[in-house]
Design a protein around this motif. Structure first.
Motif, short mmCIF file in Angstrom:
data_model
loop_
_atom_site.label_atom_id
_atom_site.label_comp_id
_atom_site.label_asym_id
_atom_site.label_seq_id
_atom_site.Cartn_x
_atom_site.Cartn_y
_atom_site.Cartn_z
N THR A 238 3.51 0.59 -9.75
CA THR A 238 2.28 0.91 -10.48
C THR A 238 1.14 0.06 -9.93
O THR A 238 1.34 -0.89 -9.16
CB THR A 238 2.46 0.62 -11.97
OG1 THR A 238 2.70 -0.79 -12.14
CG2 THR A 238 3.65 1.40 -12.53
N ARG A 239 -0.06 0.40 -10.37
CA ARG A 239 -1.23 -0.39 -9.96
C ARG A 239 -1.10 -1.84 -10.43
O ARG A 239 -1.45 -2.77 -9.71
CB ARG A 239 -2.50 0.24 -10.55
CG ARG A 239 -3.76 -0.59 -10.41
CD ARG A 239 -4.14 -0.85 -8.96
NE ARG A 239 -4.51 0.37 -8.25
CZ ARG A 239 -4.95 0.39 -7.00
NH1 ARG A 239 -5.06 -0.75 -6.31
NH2 ARG A 239 -5.25 1.54 -6.42
N GLU A 240 -0.54 -2.03 -11.66
CA GLU A 240 -0.35 -3.40 -12.17
C GLU A 240 0.62 -4.18 -11.29
O GLU A 240 0.38 -5.35 -10.97
CB GLU A 240 0.16 -3.34 -13.61
CG GLU A 240 0.34 -4.71 -14.26
CD GLU A 240 0.90 -4.62 -15.66
OE1 GLU A 240 1.16 -5.69 -16.26
OE2 GLU A 240 1.10 -3.49 -16.16
N TYR B 204 1.24 -3.54 -8.19
CA TYR B 204 0.57 -3.70 -6.90
C TYR B 204 -0.25 -4.99 -6.87
O TYR B 204 -0.28 -5.71 -5.87
CB TYR B 204 -0.33 -2.49 -6.65
CG TYR B 204 -1.21 -2.58 -5.42
CD1 TYR B 204 -0.74 -2.18 -4.17
CD2 TYR B 204 -2.52 -3.05 -5.51
CE1 TYR B 204 -1.55 -2.26 -3.05
CE2 TYR B 204 -3.33 -3.14 -4.40
CZ TYR B 204 -2.85 -2.74 -3.17
OH TYR B 204 -3.64 -2.83 -2.06
N GLU B 205 -0.87 -5.29 -7.99
CA GLU B 205 -1.75 -6.46 -8.05
C GLU B 205 -1.01 -7.74 -8.40
O GLU B 205 -1.42 -8.84 -8.02
CB GLU B 205 -2.86 -6.21 -9.06
CG GLU B 205 -3.81 -5.08 -8.65
CD GLU B 205 -4.80 -4.72 -9.75
OE1 GLU B 205 -4.63 -5.25 -10.88
OE2 GLU B 205 -5.71 -3.92 -9.49
N ARG C 227 0.83 -1.21 0.00
CA ARG C 227 0.00 0.00 0.00
C ARG C 227 0.86 1.27 0.00
O ARG C 227 0.61 2.21 -0.76
CB ARG C 227 -0.93 -0.02 1.22
CG ARG C 227 -1.80 1.22 1.34
CD ARG C 227 -2.80 1.08 2.49
NE ARG C 227 -2.14 0.87 3.76
CZ ARG C 227 -1.59 1.86 4.50
NH1 ARG C 227 -1.61 3.11 4.05
NH2 ARG C 227 -1.05 1.59 5.66
N LEU D 87 2.54 1.91 -3.36
CA LEU D 87 1.62 2.44 -4.37
C LEU D 87 1.31 3.91 -4.09
O LEU D 87 1.33 4.74 -5.02
CB LEU D 87 0.33 1.62 -4.37
CG LEU D 87 -0.74 2.04 -5.39
CD1 LEU D 87 -0.21 1.86 -6.81
CD2 LEU D 87 -2.03 1.26 -5.18
#
Length: 673
Positions: free
Chosen positions: A473-475, A477-478, A464, A467
């Motif tokens: 990046t969000r990608e 992060y996932e 968290r 990010l």
């Protein structure tokens, strides 16, 4: 006399003594009554005082002398050191170390001893055991006056019996009896009766009145069997304190140092005359026999000479490789035998030269307990520090680079990992946290692991924060697994601290660790379990001078890979290779191994599309990856040379080596590719 030529030796030996004093004081902080630690600490302070005085560093001598005075009160079982006394003695060690560092840098020491001496004097007059010490000083003063009146010397002598002596008490008793050949033993601790009763812990102290010089006393006692060390100290008037006795003694009828008795001294009493006659009878015509002892097998060598020697041996190894290559083209059995003999001799010289560069981890880790103790105190935490495997040896060049990254890991563990005592108790843990440094050998590498039993790292929190602060990046992060998320703490500027302290919080520490490990051609593995603790594992080569390499061919070019990085070599069929999220992977033993196309990374022509693959499995950041190569060309032992100033810092390459045919080959560094 010019003493400048001895400065390097003074600095080197002072560092060793001060390092030992740090360790002994940390032990006394846990057990203030440890007799062995007190006696050893006294001898270390005595050594620093004597060295400082002989070099003319009077302020250093004053500090170490006052420390010695205080410790002298606790020898012979007289009480125990309290914690505030240990703190003050550690302050003295810090003052001395700073002064030695200034001397090492070619500066005059800025130390002024008066403030510290005043603190220690206050401790001497108010601390425990002052009454007994005062009585001892009064007895010594009276004995000194008597000795001076009849032209004798008075020495305080400390003898350490070897720990491996077969019968220590019997040896101590015989040593005490032999000491009487030198003069009158006015007092001994323990007494002769106590020694006979077996009450002996290894150290014997005595007050000796004699016609002999300090040198003669020292030589005679040191020559006795099973005597490990002897310290002879002149008993001085009150206020001057003891000092190492000067070489040579007074002439008959003179006091120590050759000075005549003071005018107005009382005439010799019958008792004094009787004592003088005993001393005269005890003194043989010549000096006591002294054993020659063993010749030291150790010498101090300038490290620059070792570096020059290693460079010359490297050139010799390269020349040997060329000789081997050329000789293979000539059909001569005699030549091949000669070349084989030269090859073996060069290898022997190379191995011995590498051994000269190897040093035990102990050379740097002994400073860490003090650093950990101070860091823990600043953060209000209780930490037990354990060191295992300090005998493991590494190249000096690697060893010198390790203290800084290891201290950063310690700071990280103490500040972020180990909880305060009250929180640990609430979580069912012991109030004292444990920080462990463990070293071991594994194939061609040294493994250094630092672990703690703190609350560990929370991957969700790291994900968290990374990010929110734009580190991923969000990608990412996932998609990034938890094991990869842990490495976010090594990014420059990344920190989970809520506030900046003098210990941590700026996001610099773990970045320094990663950079240092990579510069040493090693790897860093981070593991953590929430609620149980974290570990940081450094995998390093034994030496940077000579590396075992695997020669590879990629896109028609030759490259080298350190064998220490290689886990396994596989040949797989094209249909075994799968794709996952756009990445080629190999399923093996239930684990997906990502494949790295070396030809693409290195900008070489692709030659394996749609064909079977040759894989070299390596560890990268604690994860197994497969390097796709065209061909294996064999194993070599290579002399590593730097890339030079122009290419310094180029990621992906650890250096360059020269093969026997004279061609150069780049050595890959998979951790920075």
């Amino acid at each position: 006399m010019d003493m400048s030529k001895y400065v390097k030796m003074f600095v080197s030996e002072s560092y060793e003594h001060l390092q030992k004093m740090d360790g002994l004081l940390l032990a006394l902080e846990q057990n203030g009554g440890d007799r062995t630690a007190i006696d050893t600490l006294f001898r270390e302070a005595h050594s620093v005082k004597g060295m400082s005085a002989s070099m003319g560093y009077d302020e250093l001598a004053k500090v170490s002398h006052r420390m010695e005075d205080y410790l002298d009160r606790f020898r012979g079982g007289k009480g125990a050191l309290e914690r505030h006394a240990v703190d003050l003695l550690l302050e003295g060690v810090d003052l001395l170390r700073k002064a030695v560092e200034e001397i090492a840098g070619g500066q005059a020491p800025s130390l002024r001893a008066d403030a510290y001496v005043a603190k220690m004097t206050s401790l001497l007059t108010t601390g425990p055991g002052s009454a007994g010490a005062a009585a001892d000083r009064a007895e010594e003063a009276a004995a000194r006056e008597q000795a001076e009146a009849i032209g004798l010397s008075l020495f305080a002598v400390e003898i350490q019996v070897a720990p491996d002596a077969p019968l220590p008490s019997a040896r101590a008793y015989i040593t005490l009896r032999r000491a009487r050949l030198l003069g009158v033993v006015l007092r001994s601790t323990p007494s002769a009766d106590q020694v006979q009763a077996g009450e002996f812990s290894g150290r014997l102290s005595m007050l000796l009145e004699t016609t002999r010089s300090a040198t003669e006393v020292q030589a005679f006692l040191a020559s006795l069997p099973d005597v490990a060390s002897v310290i002879v100290r002149t008993v001085e008037p009150e206020g001057e304190g003891g000092r190492p006795a000067p070489d040579g003694g007074g002439q008959p009828g003179q006091g120590p140092g050759g000075s005549l008795p003071a005018k107005g001294g009382s005439p010799a009493s019958p008792a004094r005359e009787a004592r003088a006659s005993v001393l005269s009878a005890a003194a043989p015509a010549g000096p006591p026999p002294v054993s020659s002892g063993r010749i030291s097998t150790m010498i101090r060598v300038d490290t620059r000479l070792l570096e020059d020697l290693m460079n010359q041996v490297g050139e010799l190894v390269t020349a040997k490789g060329s000789l081997v290559e050329e000789s293979q083209e000539i059909p001569s059995r005699a030549l091949h035998e000669c070349v084989g003999r030269v090859e073996r001799l060069v290898k022997g010289v190379q191995q011995q030269t590498i051994k000269l560069r190897m040093m035990p981890l102990e050379m740097i880790v002994d400073r860490f307990p003090r650093a950990v103790r101070d860091l823990a105190r600043k953060r209000g935490k209780e930490v037990t520090f354990e060191i295992l495997g300090k005998e493991i040896e590494l190249d000096r060049a690697i060893l010198e680079e390790l203290p800084d990254p290891l201290l950063h890991i310690f700071r990280n563990s103490i500040d972020h990992g180990i909880e305060p005592p009250e929180e640990r108790v609430r979580n069912g843990k012991a109030p004292n946290g444990t920080l462990r440094l463990e070293a071991s050998e594994e194939r061609e590498s040294v493994i250094i692991r630092v672990s703690d039993d703190g609350h560990g790292m929370d991957p969700a929190l790291l994900r968290r924060l990374a990010l929110e602060r734009g580190f991923i990046t969000r990608e990412q992060y996932e998609s990034l697994p938890d094991s990869e998320i842990l490495y976010l703490i090594t990014l420059p500027g990344f920190s989970t601290a809520k506030e900046v302290t003098e210990v941590s919080g700026r996001g610099v520490g773990m970045d320094v660790v990663r950079s240092a490990v990579e510069s040493l051609h090693g790897s860093l593995v981070i593991e953590s379990t929430l609620g149980k603790g974290s570990s940081f594992t450094l995998r390093l080569p034994f030496t940077l001078a000579v590396v075992a390499i695997l020669l590879l061919e990629v896109g028609g070019e030759r490259y080298a890979l350190p064998v220490s990085s290689v886990e396994q070599i596989l040949e797989v069929r094209a249909e075994e290779i799968q794709r996952s999220q756009g990445q080629e992977v190999l399923a093996r033993d239930g684990v997906l191994i990502p494949l790295v196309q070396l030809d693409r990374l290195l900008g070489c022509p692709e030659t394996h599309s749609g064909t079977d693959r040759l894989l070299v499995l390596c560890q990268m950041r604690g994860r197994l990856v497969g390097l796709v190569v065209d061909r294996l060309l064999g194993y070599r032992e290579a002399v590593v040379k730097s890339l030079g100033k122009a290419l310094k810092g180029l990621r992906g390459f650890a250096g360059v080596t020269i093969l026997g045919d004279g061609s150069t080959v780049l050595i890959l560094d998979i951790n920075t590719l």
